[in-house]
Design a protein around this motif. Sequence first.
Motif, short mmCIF file in Angstrom:
data_model
loop_
_atom_site.label_atom_id
_atom_site.label_comp_id
_atom_site.label_asym_id
_atom_site.label_seq_id
_atom_site.Cartn_x
_atom_site.Cartn_y
_atom_site.Cartn_z
N UNK A 147 -33.68 52.47 62.95
CA UNK A 147 -34.41 52.25 61.66
C UNK A 147 -33.75 53.07 60.59
N UNK A 148 -34.10 52.60 59.45
CA UNK A 148 -33.74 53.07 57.98
C UNK A 148 -34.83 54.08 57.63
N UNK A 149 -34.62 55.26 57.29
CA UNK A 149 -35.39 56.34 57.22
C UNK A 149 -34.91 57.26 55.97
N UNK A 150 -35.98 57.79 55.18
CA UNK A 150 -35.54 58.86 54.31
C UNK A 150 -34.87 60.15 55.07
N UNK A 151 -33.68 60.40 54.54
CA UNK A 151 -32.86 61.55 55.06
C UNK A 151 -33.30 62.69 55.15
N UNK A 174 -33.62 62.64 51.22
CA UNK A 174 -34.51 61.48 50.94
C UNK A 174 -33.98 60.20 50.86
N UNK A 175 -32.65 60.21 50.51
CA UNK A 175 -31.79 58.87 50.54
C UNK A 175 -31.95 58.16 52.01
N UNK A 176 -31.75 56.75 51.82
CA UNK A 176 -31.97 56.04 53.11
C UNK A 176 -30.73 56.48 54.17
N UNK A 204 -26.20 57.80 60.27
CA UNK A 204 -25.48 57.38 59.35
C UNK A 204 -25.87 56.96 57.82
N UNK A 205 -25.11 56.92 56.88
CA UNK A 205 -25.49 56.75 55.39
C UNK A 205 -25.84 55.38 55.30
N UNK A 206 -27.11 55.27 54.79
CA UNK A 206 -28.01 53.85 54.77
C UNK A 206 -27.07 52.90 54.11
N UNK A 207 -26.06 53.08 53.31
CA UNK A 207 -25.39 52.28 52.52
C UNK A 207 -24.41 51.34 53.32
N UNK A 208 -24.28 51.91 54.71
CA UNK A 208 -23.39 51.19 55.75
C UNK A 208 -24.34 50.07 56.49
#
Length: 249
Positions: free
Chosen positions: A110-114, A127-129, A152-156
């Motif tokens: 899932x995509x979560x706040x870091x 808090x970034x994705x 992983x960085x959410x931008x990926x």
Amino acid sequence: MPAIERSLPPYMQVIAHIRAQIEAGELRPGDMVPSDRDLAKEWGISRVTAQKVLTALKAEGLAESVPGVGTRVCENAPKMHHTGRDRASAVRRTGKIYTPGEYARIVSAELVPAPADVATALSIEAGAPAIKRVRVTYNKEDQPVSASTSWYDGELAEAAPRLLEAERIPEGSWTYLEKRTGRHAVYGCDSLDTRLATEEDAALLGLTLPAALKESTTTLKDGENVVVEFGISISQSGRRSVYEYELDN
């Protein structure tokens, strides 16, 4: 054909090679380990060096002498805790991540706040994705033996959408990421510690609290020092990790 590299003493390289074969199931319990004569011929080392290899494997509990026969893999070789370094090495050497009899299930993706520590590791804002993948590894008796969380960085997510699917990626998530983005992991750092299990840990591994865990954090970076993957792995006590290294004179 194996070959000696000059970065480590020859006997350490041969030990690591045979240990990896045992862990990968290429040498199974009861299989014969090459004799000192065969090791010397295959690797281009002396018989004395080859004998040191066999002695070290026996000392680790991976091999045993059989009078009049030779050296064989122990029936009850110690179980290994595989860190990110171990998994990365296994993929590049054999194309496989898990040892025979073991398998993994992805329990969430899932995509979560870091969280703050993850954000620091990934060099993103707290808090970034961030992409969070949780997997549990089981032995042949279907018992959970370890769990790991990869970040992983959410931008990926757009370039590598399978990271957000709760399904196994056969070639491994970081290898998949390399293929999708061209970001090739060339450097890794593992940190090992022990701690008490949390309720979440106990649920993943089927533990009764209180229980002790081994925890390893792994950071994989590309050639530009950018983090490809940050992972946290936990396992029950009784699973060994082995590292070999040189000391400066």
